[in-house]
Design an enzyme around this catalytic site. Structure first.
Site, PDB file in Angstrom:
ATOM      1  N   VAL A 100      47.505 -18.568 -37.497  1.00  0.00           N
ATOM      2  CA  VAL A 100      47.672 -17.483 -38.463  1.00  0.00           C
ATOM      3  C   VAL A 100      48.342 -17.993 -39.731  1.00  0.00           C
ATOM      4  O   VAL A 100      48.732 -17.218 -40.585  1.00  0.00           O
ATOM      5  CB  VAL A 100      48.513 -16.341 -37.836  1.00  0.00           C
ATOM      6  CG1 VAL A 100      47.805 -15.733 -36.634  1.00  0.00           C
ATOM      7  CG2 VAL A 100      49.930 -16.803 -37.483  1.00  0.00           C
ATOM      8  N   HIS A 116      42.865 -15.059 -34.671  1.00  0.00           N
ATOM      9  CA  HIS A 116      44.104 -14.335 -34.350  1.00  0.00           C
ATOM     10  C   HIS A 116      44.763 -13.730 -35.592  1.00  0.00           C
ATOM     11  O   HIS A 116      45.961 -13.414 -35.583  1.00  0.00           O
ATOM     12  CB  HIS A 116      45.079 -15.268 -33.623  1.00  0.00           C
ATOM     13  CG  HIS A 116      44.584 -15.676 -32.265  1.00  0.00           C
ATOM     14  ND1 HIS A 116      45.077 -16.761 -31.591  1.00  0.00           N
ATOM     15  CD2 HIS A 116      43.628 -15.142 -31.466  1.00  0.00           C
ATOM     16  CE1 HIS A 116      44.445 -16.882 -30.428  1.00  0.00           C
ATOM     17  NE2 HIS A 116      43.565 -15.920 -30.329  1.00  0.00           N
ATOM     18  N   CYS A 127      46.304   4.355 -41.151  1.00  0.00           N
ATOM     19  CA  CYS A 127      45.053   4.376 -41.926  1.00  0.00           C
ATOM     20  C   CYS A 127      44.488   2.961 -42.001  1.00  0.00           C
ATOM     21  O   CYS A 127      45.067   2.031 -41.452  1.00  0.00           O
ATOM     22  CB  CYS A 127      45.299   4.955 -43.315  1.00  0.00           C
ATOM     23  SG  CYS A 127      46.169   3.838 -44.439  1.00  0.00           S
ATOM     24  N   CYS A 154      49.584   5.913 -46.953  1.00  0.00           N
ATOM     25  CA  CYS A 154      49.891   7.103 -46.147  1.00  0.00           C
ATOM     26  C   CYS A 154      51.342   7.155 -45.679  1.00  0.00           C
ATOM     27  O   CYS A 154      51.731   8.097 -44.988  1.00  0.00           O
ATOM     28  CB  CYS A 154      48.953   7.155 -44.941  1.00  0.00           C
ATOM     29  SG  CYS A 154      49.366   5.935 -43.679  1.00  0.00           S
ATOM     30  N   GLY A 191      44.533 -29.819 -31.208  1.00  0.00           N
ATOM     31  CA  GLY A 191      45.860 -29.220 -31.118  1.00  0.00           C
ATOM     32  C   GLY A 191      45.947 -27.856 -30.486  1.00  0.00           C
ATOM     33  O   GLY A 191      46.632 -26.969 -30.993  1.00  0.00           O
TER      34      GLY A 191
HETATM   35  N1  APR Z   1      48.555 -33.084 -33.088  1.00  0.00           N
HETATM   36  C1  APR Z   1      47.672 -32.518 -32.206  1.00  0.00           C
HETATM   37  N2  APR Z   1      48.048 -31.700 -31.178  1.00  0.00           N
HETATM   38  C2  APR Z   1      49.371 -31.462 -31.040  1.00  0.00           C
HETATM   39  C3  APR Z   1      50.359 -32.024 -31.915  1.00  0.00           C
HETATM   40  C4  APR Z   1      49.890 -32.863 -32.981  1.00  0.00           C
HETATM   41  N3  APR Z   1      50.715 -33.421 -33.858  1.00  0.00           N
HETATM   42  N4  APR Z   1      51.589 -31.585 -31.507  1.00  0.00           N
HETATM   43  C5  APR Z   1      51.375 -30.792 -30.404  1.00  0.00           C
HETATM   44  N5  APR Z   1      50.053 -30.735 -30.122  1.00  0.00           N
HETATM   45  C6  APR Z   1      49.374 -29.990 -29.047  1.00  0.00           C
HETATM   46  C7  APR Z   1      50.205 -29.783 -27.789  1.00  0.00           C
HETATM   47  O1  APR Z   1      50.094 -30.892 -26.904  1.00  0.00           O
HETATM   48  C8  APR Z   1      49.590 -28.499 -27.207  1.00  0.00           C
HETATM   49  O2  APR Z   1      48.533 -28.821 -26.303  1.00  0.00           O
HETATM   50  O3  APR Z   1      49.100 -28.709 -29.535  1.00  0.00           O
HETATM   51  C9  APR Z   1      49.014 -27.789 -28.441  1.00  0.00           C
HETATM   52  C10 APR Z   1      49.739 -26.518 -28.851  1.00  0.00           C
HETATM   53  O4  APR Z   1      49.553 -25.566 -27.829  1.00  0.00           O
HETATM   54  P1  APR Z   1      50.180 -24.086 -27.972  1.00  0.00           P
HETATM   55  O5  APR Z   1      51.567 -24.191 -28.444  1.00  0.00           O
HETATM   56  O6  APR Z   1      49.901 -23.388 -26.694  1.00  0.00           O
HETATM   57  O7  APR Z   1      49.335 -23.436 -29.174  1.00  0.00           O
HETATM   58  P2  APR Z   1      47.862 -22.778 -29.150  1.00  0.00           P
HETATM   59  O8  APR Z   1      46.978 -23.449 -28.159  1.00  0.00           O
HETATM   60  O9  APR Z   1      47.397 -22.732 -30.536  1.00  0.00           O
HETATM   61  O10 APR Z   1      48.194 -21.287 -28.641  1.00  0.00           O
HETATM   62  C11 APR Z   1      47.147 -20.361 -28.550  1.00  0.00           C
HETATM   63  O11 APR Z   1      48.697 -18.570 -28.105  1.00  0.00           O
HETATM   64  O12 APR Z   1      50.789 -17.834 -28.629  1.00  0.00           O
HETATM   65  C12 APR Z   1      49.444 -17.568 -28.775  1.00  0.00           C
HETATM   66  O13 APR Z   1      48.277 -16.442 -30.510  1.00  0.00           O
HETATM   67  C13 APR Z   1      49.036 -17.592 -30.242  1.00  0.00           C
HETATM   68  O14 APR Z   1      47.150 -18.688 -31.299  1.00  0.00           O
HETATM   69  C14 APR Z   1      48.152 -18.842 -30.341  1.00  0.00           C
HETATM   70  C15 APR Z   1      47.614 -18.978 -28.932  1.00  0.00           C
HETATM   71 ZN    ZN Z   2      48.360   3.857 -44.090  1.00  0.00          ZN
END
Ligand code: APR
Ligand code: ZN
EC number: 2.3.1.286
Length: 253
Positions: A100, A116, A127, A154, A191
């Site tokens: 986001v 998301h 609204c 609103c 990631g």
């Molecule tokens: N480069 C690549 N990957 C990385 C790095 C990096 N520098 N640092 C961390 N990671 C990896 C971690 O190993 C992990 O697997 O990024 C991942 C982050 O995972 P989460 O924190 O679970 O994030 P995400 O998968 O985007 O979460 C999904 O969950 O909380 C909700 O809505 C929120 O969009 C989010 C969704």
């Molecule tokens: Zn409104």
């Protein structure tokens, strides 16, 4: 590994990227589930559900203002910039993100699907008023404010235009993402822990259609079992290597 990824990308005809919080880690934006992640230090059930907002909208707004303040200081890193450049080169068709943080847009990605929502947008709880605070120029005012902002249309409460746990994803974005995945011959997964659905279906849809899955993540995730190529590196380093090598190949002939 980088060489193999370059070969697969140059051979692909409809490659897409699917990203999570890890791609923004090197920009200083905390992930959610890593050791120092947001959900290690904050309770998602108190901050990121419609029930939490009903119970204590002030607390939720304090949390989102803190995140907005933190994220707006962040700049796109080499991984965001490489994806935007690969799109301009016609090698990546679209970026589907769970983030986001608006960093893909800031990096110049055109065909971006935000599954998301976006933390710099707000919407009314009654609204259909919504506002992009960066475009309207009211971000500063919002961040200086406190309490629950009201809808100028609103008067009802405004909320962040992000998807909270237990809420459906924006229909149009989800349909577009699934459609892109069903036509893709390669997905670059960067990631994500791959544990949040329905977003995490994206790589599986590509795989089921015979497409390739390349994963970039310093450590394994829920997606790793279906990855054709797993690159255990930080996103910035891996994507810089991939872009440089593709440029050499394309320019060098
Ligand atoms: N480069 C690549 N990957 C990385 C790095 C990096 N520098 N640092 C961390 N990671 C990896 C971690 O190993 C992990 O697997 O990024 C991942 C982050 O995972 P989460 O924190 O679970 O994030 P995400 O998968 O985007 O979460 C999904 O969950 O909380 C909700 O809505 C929120 O969009 C989010 C969704
Ligand atoms: Zn409104």
């Amino acid at each position: 590994m980088i060489g193999e990824a370059v070969k697969l990308l140059l051979r692909s005809r409809s490659a897409i990227a699917f990203t999570g919080a890890g791609i923004s880690a090197e920009s200083g934006v905390p992930t959610f589930r890593d050791p120092n992640g947001l959900w290690r230090n904050h309770k998602p059930e108190e901050l990121a559900t419609p029930e939490a907002f009903k119970r204590n909208p002030e607390l939720v707004w304090d949390f989102y203002r803190w995140r907005m303040e933190l994220i707006r200081k962040a700049r796109p890193n080499d991984a965001h910039l490489a994806l935007a450049e690969l799109e301009r080169m016609g090698i990546i068709r679209a970026v589907i993100t769970q983030n986001v943080d608006d960093l893909h847009r800031e990096a110049g990605t055109e065909n971006l699907i935000e599954l998301h929502g976006n933390i710099f947008r707000v919407k009314c709880t009654s609204c259909n008023y919504s506002e992009d605070l960066k475009k309207s120029g009211r971000l500063e005012e919002f961040l200086k404010g406190n309490g629950v902002p009201k809808c100028p249309n609103c008067g009802s409460q405004l909320r962040p235009d992000v998807v909270w746990f237990g809420e459906p994803l924006p229909k149009e974005a989800l349909e577009k993402a699934f459609e892109l995945a069903s036509k893709a011959d390669l997905v670059l997964v960067i990631g994500t822990s791959g544990v949040v659905y329905p977003a995490a279906y994206i790589p599986y849809i590509v795989k089921e259609r015979g497409g390739r899955v390349i994963e970039i993540n310093p450590k394994g995730s829920g997606i790793t079992p279906i990855a054709d190529l797993f690159i255990p590196l930080p996103a910035g380093k891996a994507m810089r290597g991939i872009l440089d090598s593709i440029k050499k190949t394309v320019e060098g002939g």
